[in-house]
Design a protein around this motif. Structure first.
Motif, PDB file in Angstrom:
ATOM      1  N   SER A 149       3.102  -8.021  46.080  1.00  0.00           N
ATOM      2  CA  SER A 149       4.367  -7.298  46.141  1.00  0.00           C
ATOM      3  C   SER A 149       5.104  -7.250  44.806  1.00  0.00           C
ATOM      4  CB  SER A 149       5.277  -7.908  47.214  1.00  0.00           C
ATOM      5  OG  SER A 149       5.549  -9.272  46.941  1.00  0.00           O
ATOM      6  N   LEU A 150       5.028  -8.330  44.027  1.00  0.00           N
ATOM      7  CA  LEU A 150       5.730  -8.334  42.739  1.00  0.00           C
ATOM      8  C   LEU A 150       5.111  -7.336  41.777  1.00  0.00           C
ATOM      9  CD1 LEU A 150       7.830  -9.479  40.795  1.00  0.00           C
ATOM     10  CD2 LEU A 150       6.167 -11.226  40.145  1.00  0.00           C
ATOM     11  N   ARG A 184      22.312 -10.904  48.045  1.00  0.00           N
ATOM     12  CA  ARG A 184      23.108 -12.122  48.285  1.00  0.00           C
ATOM     13  C   ARG A 184      22.525 -13.320  47.548  1.00  0.00           C
ATOM     14  NH1 ARG A 184      26.051 -15.645  48.591  1.00  0.00           N
ATOM     15  NH2 ARG A 184      27.559 -16.226  50.202  1.00  0.00           N
ATOM     16  N   ALA A 185      21.314 -13.165  47.009  1.00  0.00           N
ATOM     17  CA  ALA A 185      20.600 -14.284  46.395  1.00  0.00           C
ATOM     18  C   ALA A 185      20.894 -14.418  44.908  1.00  0.00           C
ATOM     19  CB  ALA A 185      19.094 -14.096  46.608  1.00  0.00           C
ATOM     20  N   ASP A 186      20.612 -15.618  44.401  1.00  0.00           N
ATOM     21  CA  ASP A 186      20.639 -15.854  42.956  1.00  0.00           C
ATOM     22  C   ASP A 186      19.281 -15.544  42.334  1.00  0.00           C
ATOM     23  OD1 ASP A 186      23.365 -17.066  42.727  1.00  0.00           O
ATOM     24  OD2 ASP A 186      22.478 -18.555  44.081  1.00  0.00           O
ATOM     25  N   TRP A 187      18.222 -15.864  43.089  1.00  0.00           N
ATOM     26  CA  TRP A 187      16.846 -15.635  42.627  1.00  0.00           C
ATOM     27  C   TRP A 187      16.032 -15.005  43.748  1.00  0.00           C
ATOM     28  CZ3 TRP A 187      14.053 -17.236  38.114  1.00  0.00           C
ATOM     29  CH2 TRP A 187      14.793 -17.969  37.180  1.00  0.00           C
ATOM     30  N   VAL A 188      15.108 -14.136  43.374  1.00  0.00           N
ATOM     31  CA  VAL A 188      14.051 -13.676  44.272  1.00  0.00           C
ATOM     32  C   VAL A 188      12.739 -14.225  43.733  1.00  0.00           C
ATOM     33  CG1 VAL A 188      12.763 -11.683  45.126  1.00  0.00           C
ATOM     34  CG2 VAL A 188      15.251 -11.575  44.979  1.00  0.00           C
ATOM     35  N   VAL A 189      11.891 -14.750  44.626  1.00  0.00           N
ATOM     36  CA  VAL A 189      10.600 -15.285  44.200  1.00  0.00           C
ATOM     37  C   VAL A 189       9.481 -14.711  45.058  1.00  0.00           C
ATOM     38  CG1 VAL A 189      11.585 -17.450  43.356  1.00  0.00           C
ATOM     39  CG2 VAL A 189      10.752 -17.318  45.705  1.00  0.00           C
ATOM     40  N   THR A 190       8.259 -14.875  44.584  1.00  0.00           N
ATOM     41  CA  THR A 190       7.060 -14.529  45.336  1.00  0.00           C
ATOM     42  C   THR A 190       6.266 -15.801  45.576  1.00  0.00           C
ATOM     43  OG1 THR A 190       5.826 -14.149  43.303  1.00  0.00           O
ATOM     44  CG2 THR A 190       6.958 -12.247  44.277  1.00  0.00           C
ATOM     45  N   SER A 191       5.217 -15.705  46.379  1.00  0.00           N
ATOM     46  CA  SER A 191       4.404 -16.899  46.645  1.00  0.00           C
ATOM     47  C   SER A 191       3.724 -17.407  45.388  1.00  0.00           C
ATOM     48  CB  SER A 191       3.376 -16.602  47.738  1.00  0.00           C
ATOM     49  OG  SER A 191       2.582 -15.491  47.395  1.00  0.00           O
ATOM     50  N   SER A 192       3.473 -16.524  44.434  1.00  0.00           N
ATOM     51  CA  SER A 192       2.816 -16.950  43.191  1.00  0.00           C
ATOM     52  C   SER A 192       3.788 -17.589  42.205  1.00  0.00           C
ATOM     53  CB  SER A 192       2.134 -15.752  42.520  1.00  0.00           C
ATOM     54  OG  SER A 192       3.077 -14.746  42.201  1.00  0.00           O
ATOM     55  N   ASN A 205      19.567  -7.868  39.849  1.00  0.00           N
ATOM     56  CA  ASN A 205      19.851  -9.055  39.036  1.00  0.00           C
ATOM     57  C   ASN A 205      19.010 -10.245  39.481  1.00  0.00           C
ATOM     58  OD1 ASN A 205      21.792  -7.772  37.467  1.00  0.00           O
ATOM     59  ND2 ASN A 205      23.489  -8.370  38.799  1.00  0.00           N
ATOM     60  N   ALA A 206      18.883 -10.422  40.795  1.00  0.00           N
ATOM     61  CA  ALA A 206      18.107 -11.544  41.324  1.00  0.00           C
ATOM     62  C   ALA A 206      16.618 -11.370  41.054  1.00  0.00           C
ATOM     63  CB  ALA A 206      18.365 -11.692  42.823  1.00  0.00           C
ATOM     64  N   ILE A 207      16.127 -10.140  41.165  1.00  0.00           N
ATOM     65  CA  ILE A 207      14.709  -9.875  40.890  1.00  0.00           C
ATOM     66  C   ILE A 207      14.422  -9.963  39.399  1.00  0.00           C
ATOM     67  CG2 ILE A 207      12.860  -8.163  41.068  1.00  0.00           C
ATOM     68  CD1 ILE A 207      14.319  -7.025  43.526  1.00  0.00           C
ATOM     69  N   GLN A 208      15.344  -9.472  38.591  1.00  0.00           N
ATOM     70  CA  GLN A 208      15.130  -9.470  37.149  1.00  0.00           C
ATOM     71  C   GLN A 208      14.995 -10.883  36.599  1.00  0.00           C
ATOM     72  OE1 GLN A 208      14.725  -6.427  35.535  1.00  0.00           O
ATOM     73  NE2 GLN A 208      13.842  -7.780  33.979  1.00  0.00           N
ATOM     74  N   LYS A 209      15.691 -11.841  37.206  1.00  0.00           N
ATOM     75  CA  LYS A 209      15.543 -13.240  36.787  1.00  0.00           C
ATOM     76  C   LYS A 209      14.081 -13.668  36.909  1.00  0.00           C
ATOM     77  CE  LYS A 209      20.177 -14.980  37.890  1.00  0.00           C
ATOM     78  NZ  LYS A 209      20.943 -15.899  38.752  1.00  0.00           N
ATOM     79  N   ASP A 215      11.873 -11.834  34.259  1.00  0.00           N
ATOM     80  CA  ASP A 215      12.045 -12.445  32.944  1.00  0.00           C
ATOM     81  C   ASP A 215      11.377 -13.811  32.880  1.00  0.00           C
ATOM     82  OD1 ASP A 215      13.545 -10.231  32.234  1.00  0.00           O
ATOM     83  OD2 ASP A 215      15.474 -11.208  32.568  1.00  0.00           O
ATOM     84  N   PHE A 216      11.429 -14.534  33.999  1.00  0.00           N
ATOM     85  CA  PHE A 216      10.850 -15.888  34.075  1.00  0.00           C
ATOM     86  C   PHE A 216       9.335 -15.859  34.034  1.00  0.00           C
ATOM     87  CE2 PHE A 216       9.468 -19.693  36.403  1.00  0.00           C
ATOM     88  CZ  PHE A 216      10.202 -20.692  35.746  1.00  0.00           C
ATOM     89  N   THR A 217       8.730 -14.789  34.586  1.00  0.00           N
ATOM     90  CA  THR A 217       7.275 -14.738  34.718  1.00  0.00           C
ATOM     91  C   THR A 217       6.599 -13.878  33.648  1.00  0.00           C
ATOM     92  OG1 THR A 217       7.512 -12.908  36.311  1.00  0.00           O
ATOM     93  CG2 THR A 217       7.304 -15.133  37.199  1.00  0.00           C
ATOM     94  N   VAL A 218       7.346 -13.454  32.635  1.00  0.00           N
ATOM     95  CA  VAL A 218       6.749 -12.650  31.570  1.00  0.00           C
ATOM     96  C   VAL A 218       5.652 -13.427  30.864  1.00  0.00           C
ATOM     97  CG1 VAL A 218       7.186 -11.654  29.300  1.00  0.00           C
ATOM     98  CG2 VAL A 218       8.745 -11.197  31.164  1.00  0.00           C
TER      99      VAL A 218
END
Length: 316
Positions: free
Chosen positions: A43-44, A124-132, A306-310, A313-316
């Motif tokens: 999905s990401l 509503r979240a601060d961060w969005v993450v995936t299973s990876s 904003n939450a997804i962009q974190k 940026d983190f997984t670049v």
């Protein structure tokens, strides 16, 4: 008369569109996506590809939250899903009103949500993450002294919690596919195939995760089949992934992990009914009619981005 695939290819060109498919959808859609300049991925990467490609229209072969994520990252693009009723139990299990209420009760916690959620929940979240990415993000937050409110998948959340020892409050959602896997039946299958490596998606119950040789995202499980030395694999995730696994490792044997739920008419029924709603026929219909377009409120879109962009940026 042109085949459905050939008609779709023509429509994609006409509409400056690209087909973006998830590993769990019909194999014919996966093949067509790659043959027409699209992608098959988790999905990401679906959303990242949609954001970076030149196409004006994005056709998502997956479920609704995947279309929403693509729209959030590319609000200027036209995003269509193949079936507007194709949703996700994790998304459905986390209604925004109840989730917001819990967040308000715990203002001291960083809100981390799984990608399998609505645009409103992401906003509503601060961060969005995936299973990876979940393990690395939560470890990063823990190392910074943060306490976490996690939603919606309780099994993935518990797995992350046990691996990181982070202070996590877990929402009690679950994936209807992965929750069906049965540890006792898997133990029996392992005795029948002692040579096999067991691959498990972390949305599965802890008792199933405990039996795994590899626990990981869809991409990680595909890589395991490709790169590990074993020639036989027992796979505990949606069986739509077998198409890509066979593609990357055609000489390896794949066995579906058992679900054998009460009333089941098969040993393993591990396929998402909503992913199954994605067909070549409704792909063609969506392109021709232009229905099932994703629309998201501008304010919700900005907050969710904003939450997804974190994460991006983190997984670049």
């Amino acid at each position: 008369m042109l085949s459905t695939q050939e008609q779709i290819k023509t429509e994609l060109k006409t509409h400056n569109a690209v087909l973006v498919a998830h590993y769990y959808v019909d194999a014919k859609l996966q093949t067509l996506a790659e043959a027409t300049g699209g992608i098959v991925s988790d999905s990401l990467e679906m959303a990242r590809f949609s954001q970076n490609c030149d196409a004006h229209t994005i056709i998502i072969a997956g479920v609704k939250f995947m279309g929403e994520t693509a729209k959030i990252l590319s609000p200027e693009k036209r995003v269509l899903v193949l079936n507007s009723h194709a949703t996700c139990s994790l998304d459905e299990d986390c209604p925004i009103d109840q989730f917001s209420e819990l967040c308000d009760q715990h203002p001291d916690r960083i809100v981390v949500v799984y990608a399998n959620t609505s645009a409103q929940v992401k906003a509503r979240a601060d961060w969005v993450v995936t299973s990876s990415s979940a393990l690395n993000v939560v470890k990063h937050l823990k190392d910074n002294g943060e306490k976490i409110l996690w939603a919606p998948d309780k099994h993935l959340g518990h797995y992350v919690q046990t691996q990181t020892n982070a202070n996590m409050l877990l929402w009690q959602g679950a994936c209807v596919v992965h929750e069906r896997f049965k540890a006792d039946a898997l133990k029996v299958l392992k005795t029948l195939h002692p040579e096999a490596a067991v691959l498990v998606h972390p949305e599965s119950p802890q008792s199933v995760v405990n039996l795994a040789d590899v626990v990981g995202s869809t991409s990680a499980l595909i890589d395991a089949v490709k790169n590990r030395p074993e020639t036989t694999f027992i796979v505990a995730t949606d069986n739509g992934i077998f198409h890509k696994m066979h593609e990357v490792a055609p000489n390896k044997k794949l066995i579906e992990a058992p679900t054998m739920g009460e009333g089941a008419d098969c040993e393993s029924c591990a396929h998402c009914e909503w992913m199954a709603m994605n067909t070549l026929e409704n792909c063609l219909n969506t392109l021709q009619i232009g229905n099932n377009e994703i629309f998201i409120n501008t304010d919700i879109c900005k907050k969710a981005k904003n939450a997804i962009q974190k994460l991006l940026d983190f997984t670049v």
